[in-house]
Design a protein around this motif. Structure first.
Motif, short mmCIF file in Angstrom:
data_model
loop_
_atom_site.label_atom_id
_atom_site.label_comp_id
_atom_site.label_asym_id
_atom_site.label_seq_id
_atom_site.Cartn_x
_atom_site.Cartn_y
_atom_site.Cartn_z
N ALA A 65 39.45 40.01 25.92
CA ALA A 65 40.14 39.53 24.96
C ALA A 65 41.34 38.74 25.68
N ALA A 101 51.02 42.66 31.65
CA ALA A 101 50.57 43.36 33.26
C ALA A 101 49.25 42.70 33.70
N THR A 102 49.25 41.21 33.84
CA THR A 102 48.15 40.70 34.05
C THR A 102 47.95 40.32 35.47
N GLY A 103 48.69 41.10 36.38
CA GLY A 103 48.22 41.06 37.76
C GLY A 103 48.75 39.44 38.41
N PRO A 104 47.53 38.82 38.86
CA PRO A 104 47.79 37.47 39.32
C PRO A 104 48.01 36.59 38.26
N GLY A 125 42.14 38.51 49.70
CA GLY A 125 41.72 39.49 50.61
C GLY A 125 40.07 39.61 50.75
N HIS A 127 36.57 41.63 52.08
CA HIS A 127 35.96 42.88 52.53
C HIS A 127 34.49 42.62 52.80
N THR A 165 40.85 44.03 55.56
CA THR A 165 40.55 42.86 55.03
C THR A 165 41.15 41.48 55.50
N LEU A 213 42.37 38.96 44.82
CA LEU A 213 43.42 38.37 44.91
C LEU A 213 44.76 39.27 44.87
N PRO A 215 48.42 39.89 44.07
CA PRO A 215 49.67 39.47 43.29
C PRO A 215 50.69 39.63 43.91
N GLY A 249 53.22 44.89 43.23
CA GLY A 249 52.84 46.29 43.38
C GLY A 249 51.69 46.74 43.91
N LYS A 250 51.24 47.70 44.16
CA LYS A 250 50.18 48.25 44.69
C LYS A 250 49.51 49.24 43.64
N LEU A 251 48.05 49.22 43.94
CA LEU A 251 47.33 50.20 43.14
C LEU A 251 47.88 51.77 43.36
C1 LIG Z 1 41.52 42.58 49.20
C2 LIG Z 1 42.59 43.61 48.58
C3 LIG Z 1 42.71 44.82 49.12
C4 LIG Z 1 43.77 45.60 48.35
N1 LIG Z 1 43.99 46.99 48.97
C5 LIG Z 1 44.87 47.65 48.35
C6 LIG Z 1 45.24 49.02 49.04
O1 LIG Z 1 44.84 49.23 50.13
N2 LIG Z 1 46.17 49.77 48.31
C7 LIG Z 1 46.82 49.30 47.23
O2 LIG Z 1 47.56 50.38 46.69
N3 LIG Z 1 46.49 48.32 46.65
C8 LIG Z 1 45.78 47.44 47.24
N4 LIG Z 1 45.63 46.06 46.68
C9 LIG Z 1 46.38 45.71 45.61
C10 LIG Z 1 45.77 46.17 44.26
O3 LIG Z 1 44.60 45.81 44.18
C11 LIG Z 1 46.57 45.27 43.26
O4 LIG Z 1 48.08 45.50 43.36
C12 LIG Z 1 46.25 45.64 41.76
O5 LIG Z 1 44.81 45.59 41.55
C13 LIG Z 1 47.18 45.06 40.94
O6 LIG Z 1 46.78 45.62 39.48
P1 LIG Z 1 47.24 44.80 38.38
O7 LIG Z 1 46.80 45.78 37.14
O8 LIG Z 1 48.51 44.34 38.37
O9 LIG Z 1 46.27 43.68 38.19
P2 LIG Z 1 44.72 43.36 37.84
O10 LIG Z 1 44.01 44.37 38.43
O11 LIG Z 1 44.35 42.13 38.40
O12 LIG Z 1 44.50 43.23 36.42
C14 LIG Z 1 45.11 42.12 35.75
C15 LIG Z 1 44.20 42.19 34.43
O13 LIG Z 1 44.81 41.16 33.51
C16 LIG Z 1 43.74 40.54 32.89
N5 LIG Z 1 44.44 39.26 32.24
C17 LIG Z 1 44.67 38.16 32.89
N6 LIG Z 1 45.18 37.15 32.13
C18 LIG Z 1 45.18 37.60 30.81
C19 LIG Z 1 45.43 37.06 29.58
N7 LIG Z 1 45.83 36.12 29.45
N8 LIG Z 1 44.98 37.99 28.47
C20 LIG Z 1 44.85 38.91 28.79
N9 LIG Z 1 44.46 39.74 30.01
C21 LIG Z 1 44.53 38.92 30.80
C22 LIG Z 1 42.72 40.35 33.96
O14 LIG Z 1 41.49 39.87 33.27
C23 LIG Z 1 42.90 41.60 34.60
O15 LIG Z 1 42.05 42.80 33.96
C24 LIG Z 1 44.53 45.20 47.22
C25 LIG Z 1 44.29 43.98 46.52
C26 LIG Z 1 43.35 43.20 47.16
C27 LIG Z 1 42.95 41.75 46.55
#
Ligand SMILES: Cc1cc2nc3c(=O)[nH]c(=O)nc-3n(C[C@H](O)[C@H](O)[C@H](O)COP(=O)(O)OP(=O)(O)OC[C@H]3O[C@@H](n4cnc5c(N)ncnc54)[C@H](O)[C@@H]3O)c2cc1C
Length: 425
Positions: A65, A101-104, A125, A127, A165, A213, A215, A249-251
């Motif tokens: 959605a 909270a849409t990450g990238p 990044g 793997h 990575t 990606l 963010p 931020g980080k996971l």
């Molecule tokens: C290669 C790699 C390695 C990593 N390693 C680590 C690690 O070792 N330790 C660590 O802590 N972190 C790590 N991270 C970082 C971690 O993965 C991210 O910080 C985390 O996933 C960010 O979560 P988020 O919920 O903010 O974004 P996301 O997980 O990207 O979620 C964002 C969500 O928003 C949704 N969305 C986007 N636009 C819309 C819209 N218009 N309407 C509705 N939904 C929307 C997307 O579909 C997605 O589901 C790594 C990242 C990468 C890429």
């Protein structure tokens, strides 16, 4: 490294002890090692379990959605217009507070509210997975990349080794999917081959490769900062109309960040006249749905009841993945023995997991099942493509797909995987 907060204390190892611990590691110039403890997770499952937990508390979670517009009244946000990315329908949802909270995509969604300078710098990044027998690592090992000295890891993942990575700037914004390039694979393999000289890995040895990606909060304009030096901290900010955005931020810190976001939501509700008393944040003490018992005790309990006829490694796998929810999958197997067969011959995942994914975990596409509910596409990319037709056929029942729709779903999955492989193979 985490001081007294870690699961165990770190230790320094002599060169001899290091060679004993990691016999395949390059010995030239080896003076010793530091051994420390860290944790790992299945990221997609952590998110899923969090969503299931929210559902138990009354939240409604909807996947696929997309927020296409934000609704405003008198300059204040009052909701959002959602587009169904699979079916194409639209619906408007009203809300007293909207969190971005849409990450990238944080900048993209913030721009639906008001024009604002970009906050994020996206880095890619990559793997890769390679056979562990070739690398020979026994534990996770921290390496410095041959090309530029960045920190990298080789991490055991059952019969395979996860290598990662890379960290490079991503051009084109979040709607341009990150792709694995041949240069990314070369960068990673070059370092593994240097530190584990007997590995002699080439691109043909890679069983799968995937990109994501990050963010990251962009450094100030004009500052020359390498991708891997960009801060991993997060920022929470609110717009004049009330949109609360969380960027960066980080996971690892997701619960603490989420708790801080919830505090901002409560502040916004209070300012809007909400008189309710809100309890203390319980995120640190409430187990996720599958976390009621540790995997070992779940597996032991299932095996003591004959394991529903499943082999011990399959039970162990289900206990690891579902924790105390493993019984849900076992019930599916008990009702239909054919669901005990593995989805792909090289991994333990029984076919019942496909139904579990659709019926209880909201899976709507073949990719949901093969990549985000199971990890088959990450661990056995080619086998996953071969199994896509059968997976789609299993999904067809509960999702009401026609045989043609199931075939199209499998073909579209295979096409996406093949396209991804074409770039680096
Ligand atoms: C290669 C790699 C390695 C990593 N390693 C680590 C690690 O070792 N330790 C660590 O802590 N972190 C790590 N991270 C970082 C971690 O993965 C991210 O910080 C985390 O996933 C960010 O979560 P988020 O919920 O903010 O974004 P996301 O997980 O990207 O979620 C964002 C969500 O928003 C949704 N969305 C986007 N636009 C819309 C819209 N218009 N309407 C509705 N939904 C929307 C997307 O579909 C997605 O589901 C790594 C990242 C990468 C890429």
């Amino acid at each position: 490294m985490a001081g007294l907060w870690n699961v165990h204390r770190h230790r320094m190892l002599s060169a001899r002890a290091t060679r004993k611990a990691e016999p395949a590691l390059r010995t030239e110039g080896l003076r010793g090692a530091g051994r420390y403890w860290d944790c790992r997770t299945d990221d997609a499952r952590l998110v899923l379990e969090t969503i299931l937990a929210a559902g138990r508390e009354g939240a409604v979670a909807v996947s696929y959605a997309r927020v296409a517009a934000l609704l405003k009244e008198d300059g204040r946000l009052v909701g959002a217009r959602l587009v169904d990315r699979l079916g194409g329908g639209e619906v408007s949802v009203r809300a007293r507070v909207v969190v971005n909270a849409t990450g990238p995509w944080v900048d993209t969604v913030a721009a639906l509210d008001a024009p604002a300078p970009a906050r994020l710098r996206l880095t890619k990044g990559v793997h890769v997975l390679v056979p562990r027998a070739r690398v020979g690592n026994r534990a996770a090992v921290v390496l410095h990349a041959v090309k530029d000295g960045r920190v990298m890891f080789v991490i055991p993942w059952q019969e395979q080794t996860l290598v990662g990575t890379t960290d490079t700037d991503h051009e084109g914004g979040p709607d341009v999917p990150p792709v694995v390039e041949a240069a990314d694979v070369t960068y990673l393999l070059e370092t593994v081959n240097h530190y584990f000289p007997a590995a002699r890995l080439s691109r043909e040895d890679v069983t799968s490769a995937f990109a994501g990606l990050r963010p990251l909060i962009a450094p100030p304009a004009g500052a020359a900062v390498a991708p891997s030096s960009v801060s991993r901290e997060e920022e929470i900010f609110a717009s004049p109309s009330g949109l609360i955005s969380i960027a960066g931020g980080k996971l690892t810190t997701h619960r603490l960040v989420a708790a801080a976001v919830v505090e901002r939501v409560i502040d916004a509700l209070r300012r809007g006249g909400d008189q309710r008393r809100f309890g203390r944040c319980r995120t640190g003490t409430v187990p996720l749905p599958g976390g009621a018992a540790p995997p070992d005790s779940v597996a032991a309990a299932v095996l003591s009841r004959d394991g529903n006829g499943l082999a011990p490694p399959v039970i162990g796998h289900l206990a690891d993945r579902y924790g105390s929810r493993a019984g849900e999958v076992l019930h599916l197997v008990a009702a239909d023995r054919r669901l005990a067969d593995p989805i792909v011959p090289t991994l333990p995942d029984p076919r019942a997991e496909v139904l579990e994914a659709v019926e209880r975990e909201g899976a709507l596409t073949v990719e949901d099942v093969l990549r985000r509910r199971t990890q088959i596409s990450l661990r056995e990319e080619s086998e996953g493509v071969k199994a896509a037709g059968e997976v789609a056929a299993l999904m067809a029942g509960p999702l009401g797909w026609t045989p043609e729709a199931a075939r199209a779903a499998a073909e579209s999955y295979a096409a996406v995987v093949e396209e991804g492989r074409r770039r680096w193979r």
